[in-house]
Design an enzyme around this catalytic site. Structure first.
Site, PDB file in Angstrom:
ATOM      1  N   LYS A 146     -35.374 -21.091  59.898  1.00  0.00           N
ATOM      2  CA  LYS A 146     -35.705 -21.613  58.924  1.00  0.00           C
ATOM      3  C   LYS A 146     -36.990 -20.170  58.625  1.00  0.00           C
ATOM      4  O   LYS A 146     -37.824 -20.121  57.783  1.00  0.00           O
ATOM      5  CB  LYS A 146     -36.769 -23.053  58.943  1.00  0.00           C
ATOM      6  CG  LYS A 146     -35.388 -24.039  59.813  1.00  0.00           C
ATOM      7  CD  LYS A 146     -35.644 -25.512  60.293  1.00  0.00           C
ATOM      8  CE  LYS A 146     -34.290 -26.166  59.868  1.00  0.00           C
ATOM      9  NZ  LYS A 146     -35.220 -27.470  60.709  1.00  0.00           N
TER      10      LYS A 146
ATOM     11  N   GLN B 162     -40.739 -30.175  64.017  1.00  0.00           N
ATOM     12  CA  GLN B 162     -39.124 -30.288  63.595  1.00  0.00           C
ATOM     13  C   GLN B 162     -38.629 -31.381  64.605  1.00  0.00           C
ATOM     14  O   GLN B 162     -39.214 -31.352  66.132  1.00  0.00           O
ATOM     15  CB  GLN B 162     -38.652 -28.692  64.977  1.00  0.00           C
ATOM     16  CG  GLN B 162     -37.661 -28.771  65.347  1.00  0.00           C
ATOM     17  CD  GLN B 162     -36.487 -28.587  63.989  1.00  0.00           C
ATOM     18  OE1 GLN B 162     -36.827 -27.948  62.961  1.00  0.00           O
ATOM     19  NE2 GLN B 162     -35.020 -29.474  64.316  1.00  0.00           N
TER      20      GLN B 162
ATOM     21  N   ASP C 185     -39.513 -32.507  54.153  1.00  0.00           N
ATOM     22  CA  ASP C 185     -37.887 -32.855  55.111  1.00  0.00           C
ATOM     23  C   ASP C 185     -37.426 -34.603  53.832  1.00  0.00           C
ATOM     24  O   ASP C 185     -36.794 -34.518  54.063  1.00  0.00           O
ATOM     25  CB  ASP C 185     -38.197 -32.805  56.530  1.00  0.00           C
ATOM     26  CG  ASP C 185     -37.785 -32.014  57.156  1.00  0.00           C
ATOM     27  OD1 ASP C 185     -36.770 -31.498  56.436  1.00  0.00           O
ATOM     28  OD2 ASP C 185     -37.830 -31.538  58.176  1.00  0.00           O
TER      29      ASP C 185
END
Ligand code: NAD
Length: 298
Positions: free
Chosen positions: A54, A98, A121
């Site tokens: 990422k 994460q 997200d």
């Protein structure tokens, strides 16, 4: 093989180039350089490799990335404190924690601490709720990537029957919402572990989206001729022919499904690359909103 293989890698590369152009444009027009903070607690090898990918993608798109690593035993309070300080940092437009977190953390509480305007997200209750009622929001990256793949591959969704296998908050549930929205206009069936006869539903699907996390969930005999098959699953299956002893496989029997389907996504190289591309899209969107709010003096 009859199906057209949807090349997620190529479509993701196209999107990433579009994001990079958007980043340059935003920066030259407003001086705002999009920034994404990636927070990792612990050093689970799979998580480390996702986070590294990422951050690399961010740099390639011309964005700033903030790499925040905490030891696995940092504790809930320390993690919440980091999230709150990122919420207040004007150089950070997107925050990603994460998952999964190491044992002992309350992941839902951490997600809920992320400011909805930086929740790239799309996992906060605010963004999930807005998605459910059809308001503008950050759409979770994997389901967003699936919709983008379908659109760019030319798979028609309107008036068609989509069967989504899986009801998780990060994949199945948002996909069911997205497919049934007016702009996609599909009729959606959601299957899960409580569905008695999965095959019966899949056989009636024009579009099959498999997100069960179980190899072999969709077999060739379940696929209606001409259906589009999107395989979200990522599973490690034993493979003695590989030096490492395993390979990645999706939830669908690829070769058998490809004989019947009109379109199919491979694993790897299908949905996977799209997830990171959509994260970059969401971060650019967050930075654009930040710049617009600044221009309005908000
Ligand atoms: P999850 O375990 O949270 O959810 C799986 C869902 O599938 C559950 O709702 C369950 O009810 C359903 N399910 C499981 N077995 C089933 C069966 N036999 N029949 C019907 N339904 C069944 O998983 P998740 O986080 O939603 O992820 C699903 C898969 O997608 C996993 O393989 C994961 O690795 C993969 N994934 C890929 C990406 C990507 O970027 N490509 C991103 C997220 C998840």
């Amino acid at each position: 093989m009859k199906a057209k293989i949807i090349d997620g890698k190529a479509i993701a590369a196209e999107l990433r180039a579009e994001v990079a152009a958007g980043v340059r444009e935003l920066e030259s027009a407003t001086g705002v350089k999009p920034g994404l903070a990636v927070v990792l607690a612990g050093c689970d090898p799979a998580s480390v490799s996702y986070v590294t990918a990422k951050e690399k993608a961010c740099a390639e798109a011309g964005m700033r990335s903030f790499d925040i690593r905490l030891p696995a035993d940092a504790g809930q309070d320390a993690l919440l404190e980091r999230v709150r300080s990122l919420n207040a940092d004007p150089e950070v437009h997107g925050i990603l924690v994460q998952l999964p977190l190491p044992p002992g953390y309350d992941a839902q509480a951490v997600i809920e601490a992320i400011s909805p305007e930086k929740d790239v997200d799309g996992f906060t209750p605010e963004n999930m709720g807005r998605l459910a009622i059809g308001r503008d929001c950050f759409i979770p990256c994997t389901p967003h990537g699936v919709m983008e793949l379908l659109a760019r591959a030319g798979v028609e969704t309107a008036g068609r029957h989509a069967v989504v296998i899986g009801r998780s908050n990060i994949v199945g549930k948002p996909l069911a919402l997205l497919l049934s929205r007016k702009d996609a206009n599909a009729t959606v069936t959601v299957c899960h572990t409580g569905t008695p006869d999965l095959a019966e539903h899949v056989r009636r699907a024009d579009i099959v989206i498999a997100a069960a996390g179980r190899p072999g969930t969709v077999t060739g005999d379940m696929v209606k001729p001409g259906a589009a098959v999107v395989d979200v699953g990522v599973n490690r299956v034993p493979d003695a022919t590989r030096e490492r002893g395993w390979r990645l496989a999706g939830d669908c029997d690829f070769a058998a499904c490809a004989e019947k389907a009109s379109f199919i996504t491979p694993v790897p190289g299908g949905v996977g690359p799209m997830t990171i591309a959509m994260l970059l899209c969401n971060t650019l969107q967050a930075a654009r909103r930040f710049a617009a709010a600044g221009a309005r003096g908000a």
